[in-house]
Design a protein around this motif. Structure first.
Motif, PDB file in Angstrom:
ATOM      1  N   ALA A 703       0.814  -1.216   0.000  1.00 58.69           N
ATOM      2  CA  ALA A 703       0.000   0.000   0.000  1.00 58.69           C
ATOM      3  C   ALA A 703       0.851   1.270   0.000  1.00 58.69           C
ATOM      4  N   MET A 704       2.148   1.131   0.329  1.00 61.30           N
ATOM      5  CA  MET A 704       3.049   2.299   0.279  1.00 61.30           C
ATOM      6  C   MET A 704       3.873   2.286  -1.013  1.00 61.30           C
ATOM      7  N   HIS A 705       3.567   1.343  -1.918  1.00 55.66           N
ATOM      8  CA  HIS A 705       4.211   1.191  -3.223  1.00 55.66           C
ATOM      9  C   HIS A 705       5.622   0.630  -3.111  1.00 55.66           C
ATOM     10  N   ARG A 706       6.489   1.281  -2.402  1.00 58.63           N
ATOM     11  CA  ARG A 706       7.881   0.833  -2.284  1.00 58.63           C
ATOM     12  C   ARG A 706       8.389   1.084  -0.867  1.00 58.63           C
ATOM     13  N   SER A 707       9.511   0.460  -0.531  1.00 61.38           N
ATOM     14  CA  SER A 707      10.180   0.812   0.711  1.00 61.38           C
ATOM     15  C   SER A 707      11.038   2.045   0.427  1.00 61.38           C
ATOM     16  N   TRP A 708      10.496   3.187   0.798  1.00 59.99           N
ATOM     17  CA  TRP A 708      11.202   4.440   0.502  1.00 59.99           C
ATOM     18  C   TRP A 708      12.473   4.571   1.312  1.00 59.99           C
ATOM     19  N   GLU A 709      12.425   3.974   2.522  1.00 56.34           N
ATOM     20  CA  GLU A 709      13.620   4.021   3.370  1.00 56.34           C
ATOM     21  C   GLU A 709      14.764   3.258   2.684  1.00 56.34           C
ATOM     22  N   ARG A 710      14.406   2.094   2.089  1.00 57.99           N
ATOM     23  CA  ARG A 710      15.447   1.300   1.415  1.00 57.99           C
ATOM     24  C   ARG A 710      15.953   2.025   0.167  1.00 57.99           C
ATOM     25  N   LEU A 711      15.025   2.586  -0.606  1.00 62.06           N
ATOM     26  CA  LEU A 711      15.448   3.292  -1.823  1.00 62.06           C
ATOM     27  C   LEU A 711      16.352   4.477  -1.470  1.00 62.06           C
ATOM     28  N   ALA A 712      15.995   5.158  -0.354  1.00 65.04           N
ATOM     29  CA  ALA A 712      16.822   6.298   0.061  1.00 65.04           C
ATOM     30  C   ALA A 712      18.207   5.801   0.458  1.00 65.04           C
ATOM     31  N   ALA A 713      18.242   4.711   1.231  1.00 68.32           N
ATOM     32  CA  ALA A 713      19.538   4.182   1.674  1.00 68.32           C
ATOM     33  C   ALA A 713      20.377   3.754   0.465  1.00 68.32           C
ATOM     34  N   LEU A 714      19.732   3.105  -0.496  1.00 68.53           N
ATOM     35  CA  LEU A 714      20.465   2.665  -1.693  1.00 68.53           C
ATOM     36  C   LEU A 714      21.015   3.856  -2.471  1.00 68.53           C
ATOM     37  N   ALA A 715      20.268   4.972  -2.427  1.00 67.54           N
ATOM     38  CA  ALA A 715      20.712   6.163  -3.157  1.00 67.54           C
ATOM     39  C   ALA A 715      21.707   6.980  -2.340  1.00 67.54           C
ATOM     40  N   GLY A 716      21.961   6.533  -1.104  1.00 66.57           N
ATOM     41  CA  GLY A 716      22.934   7.234  -0.268  1.00 66.57           C
ATOM     42  C   GLY A 716      22.406   8.524   0.317  1.00 66.57           C
ATOM     43  N   VAL A 717      21.080   8.617   0.483  1.00 60.68           N
ATOM     44  CA  VAL A 717      20.500   9.819   1.094  1.00 60.68           C
ATOM     45  C   VAL A 717      19.621   9.392   2.256  1.00 60.68           C
ATOM     46  N   THR A 718      19.208  10.334   3.047  1.00 62.80           N
ATOM     47  CA  THR A 718      18.275   9.991   4.126  1.00 62.80           C
ATOM     48  C   THR A 718      16.955  10.688   3.865  1.00 62.80           C
ATOM     49  N   GLY A 719      15.879  10.037   4.266  1.00 64.02           N
ATOM     50  CA  GLY A 719      14.549  10.655   4.163  1.00 64.02           C
ATOM     51  C   GLY A 719      13.876  10.357   2.857  1.00 64.02           C
TER      52      GLY A 719
END
Ligand code: HDD
Length: 719
Positions: A703-719
């Protein structure tokens, strides 16, 4: 009834014994279907009685063997069926659209809420609960008709409303702005974006020198380019795209008051995208990804829906709102400044029966208007008013394309337009002019309730002008950038770096970096770092202003603020013989009602079996790829099996992980995750004891589409 000219012989006589022949009456479809507009001339008989004929209705005795002089002799010119069959085939293709060639359509209805009556007298918007038939065509812009669906590109979102007052076409995109301010530049931006003419590569993408050469010199494109480099350009589905009319329209209410209005489509499923690597893999794994997704959702009853929204602004003499020039199509009006009011619901519920007849031949035109909706002097819109009619003439071979079934108005048509290529009407009468005394001056004009152009004042000197209010090229580009969350900004940086990395000319790269430096120093620095080049000074250009400091507009971010619907989402469940297959049934019964799909994936085709269950395998590790799924589940009993040990399973899970998708394992499925270094403590990765525990976290994450926390971590950013 046999025909000599069709070559009937004794064999043909045996194939069609007289007692089996259907009568003409039996061939007539019982009910009127708007897609077969001439019930007197049906094209098809009832199922079970259909006979192959020539275009003239002559029954054919044999369509597999040409007429020859003897068994080894030459083919005879008199074989009309052969010549008709081949000639018709030779002419099957028509010119593909010069832009938006790759598209997919669907039929549906639009239901008005009625609250737009204060703004427009257009009956299909103003009348509560009025239902209007629609045909929608989604498209990519640059690629040829056979190109892949998930390329980085703008998406067309064109809607034909068959209103009782005539056809209204809303020919929009999934982005609210455009690259250029004036239609005279349209051929140039398209030539720059299309494949290079000498080799015709690259197909369906902007990652090449000519595109970046153009946009870095025409800096009015800076805002739209930012959208094109954002996740908006790689939608998860047509069903999860916003749509925009782009231009400002002038709406007229029944009492004559007018407003300046921007039109929006808001998807009820939320606005969601793929990530870039996922989109690229999808291009190879399933080039038809978006059309398949839409067709399957409609077939399964998960009908996609959008609300039509209006941003209503006062019709002031300077045609601006809060300092924003409403005639400049590179501008949005942030929703925080002018909220979008929802005025009706679009539901797509029927796939086309025939791609060519409907999706290919549908003909949109910005000038197809109804009373209560008017164009403005936006110079891009004005040029479009010419282009769409012109293009249909060559694409559809003449001026009678409105008579094609897919384009036929539902309102009665009574015009003095006559003849021309492909005329299908049999017009009667003799007085095809006005006024006429021969046929009582009919059809009469309707000065009261017909379309009356608003008497807006026009003044000024002729000239090729460059209004001062069109010169700020950077404020809104910056507005978009500062409105993105850190992970969305990281994706934008990645996209610019990818695209400029594909350019050969250092001069072009540097020029574009100087454009970025003018928009935001951090953006420019990060792209330059990725390209391994120094950041140039911000671009200086005479006559161009901006950026002004801009308040962020949170409405532009795609990060969900609350859980959304999961209709049409696909969960892939990896299972093995002898494993716990119950998870599939549990998920199907829990998610099926919401319109989500659960697919069984295994090492081999056929069936997987355990003690008392057998499941049909829908995808094997050979035929599937992670991009088909919004979430991946590894069932208990998979570890140590051919499915669990296969290298393609590792790739599937690694890709799902990189693309931020929920990953769940029950029981010994945890070992399959462990083999690729996942332990269940990563964001959006869940290891549970048993099948019953999978549903909760899966539903929440989907329901949140993706794990945004994981995508942020993978991109090397926070939030
Ligand atoms: Fe366009 C097709 C959207 C600017 C000229 N356009 C086309 C389609 C969409 C748009 C969705 C596909 C319609 C379909 O599915 O058949 N176009 C836009 C938007 C624009 C825009 C949102 C800017 C706000 N277009 C634009 C300009 C011109 C054109 C400035 C020319 C001056 N567009 C065309 C065209 C097409 C077309 C050449 C190709 C096929 C067609 O019209 O039917 O006339």
């Amino acid at each position: 009834m046999r025909s000599c000219s069709a070559g009937g012989g004794p064999e043909a006589a045996r194939a069609h014994p007289p007692e089996q022949e259907a009568t003409v009456a039996e061939q007539t479809p019982p009910t009127y279907d708007p897609r077969h507009p001439s019930p007197e001339h049906p094209r098809r008989g009832e199922a079970g009685s259909r006979r192959l004929t020539t275009a003239q209705g002559l029954r054919v005795d044999d369509t597999d063997r040409s007429l020859t002089a003897g068994p080894r002799g030459p083919v005879l010119l008199e074989d009309h069926h052969l010549r008709e069959k081949i000639t018709h085939f030779d002419h099957e293709r028509i010119p593909e659209r010069v832009v938006h060639a790759r598209g997919y359509g669907a039929r549906g209805t639009f239901r008005a809420y009625g609250n737009a009556a204060s703004v427009t007298k257009a009956a299909f918007l103003a009348t509560a609960d009025e239902e209007t038939e629609v045909f929608v065509r989604f498209s990519t812009v640059l690629g040829s008709r056979g190109s892949a669906d998930t390329v980085r590109d703008v998406r067309g979102f064109a809607t034909k409303f068959f209103t009782r007052e005539g056809v209204f076409d809303l020919v929009g995109n999934n982005m609210p702005v455009f690259f250029v301010q004036d239609a005279i530049k349209f051929p140039d931006i398209i030539h720059a974006g299309k494949p290079h003419p000498h080799r015709e590569i690259p197909q369906a993408q902007t990652a090449h020198d000519t595109f970046w050469d153009f946009v870095s010199q025409h800096t009015e494109s800076a805002h739209m380019v930012m959208w094109a480099m954002s996740d908006r350009a790689i939608p998860r589905s047509y069903r999860t795209m916003e749509g925009f009319g782009v231009h400002t329209f002038r709406l007229e209410a029944a009492d004559g008051t007018t407003s300046l209005v921007k039109l929006h489509w808001k998807p009820l499923l939320g606005t969601h995208s793929q990530v870039w690597e996922e989109a690229q893999i999808t291009q190879g794994a399933d080039p038809d990804f978006h059309r398949r997704d839409l067709a399957e959702a409609i077939d399964s009853g998960a009908f996609p829906q959008w609300e039509l929204g209006l941003q209503v602004m006062p019709d002031t003499p300077d045609e601006t709102f809060e300092g924003i020039d409403l005639l400049d199509p590179t501008n949005i009006v942030p929703e925080e400044l002018c909220p979008v009011q929802r005025v009706g619901l679009l539901t797509l519920h029927q796939n086309p029966d025939n791609y060519f007849a409907e999706t290919e031949q549908v003909a949109f035109h910005v000038g197809h208007l109804v009373p209560g909706i008017h164009v403005t002097n936006d110079p891009l819109m004005q040029g479009r008013l010419f282009s769409y009619l012109d293009t249909q003439l060559s694409r559809l071979g003449g001026p009678n394309f409105a008579q094609l079934p897919v384009n036929r108005p539902r309102a009665e048509v009574d015009s003095n337009l006559r003849d021309g290529m492909h005329q299908t009407e049999v017009h009667t009468g003799v007085a095809v002019y006005k006024p006429n005394a021969v046929e009582d001056d009919e059809p009469t004009a309707s000065p009261e309730d017909g379309f009356v152009t608003l008497p807006t004042p026009v003044s000024g000197e002729k000239g090729r002008h460059h209004p001062v209010s069109f010169r700020d090229h950077f404020t809104q580009a910056r507005l978009f950038w500062v409105s993105m969350s850190p992970v969305e900004q990281a994706h934008i940086v990645e996209a610019y770096t990818f695209e400029l990395g594909k350019c050969f000319s250092q001069e072009i790269r540097t020029r574009e970096l100087s454009v970025l430096a003018r928009i935001d120093t951090d953006l420019a620095a990060r792209v330059a770092a990725g390209l391994g080049v120094p950041v140039p000074p911000p671009l200086e250009k005479e006559g161009v202003t901006g950026p002004e400091e801009a308040e962020p507009s949170p409405a532009l971010s795609q990060l969900p603020t609350e859980p959304g619907r999961v209709d049409g989402r696909v969960v892939g469940v990896l299972v093995a013989d002898g494993g716990d297959l119950s998870v599939v049934e549990r998920l199907r019964s829990a998610l099926g009602d919401d319109g989500a799909v659960v697919r069984v994936v295994a090492a081999h085709g056929g069936e997987v079996t355990s003690a008392d269950t057998a499941l049909t395998v829908e995808r094997t590790l050979l035929t599937t790829r992670s991009v088909e799924y919004d979430a991946v589940v590894v069932a208990d009993g998979t570890a140590g099996t051919p499915a669990g040990d296969d290298a393609r399973t590792a790739v599937l899970i690694q890709e799902a992980f990189r693309h931020g998708k929920p990953i769940l394992a029950s029981g010994d499925g945890a070992q399959v995750l462990a083999a690729v270094g996942l332990n269940g403590r990563e964001p959006g990765v869940h290891v549970v004891e048993q099948a019953a525990d999978v549903l909760g976290p899966l539903r929440q994450d989907l329901a949140m589409h993706r794990s945004w926390e994981r995508l942020a971590a993978l991109a090397g950013v926070t939030g």
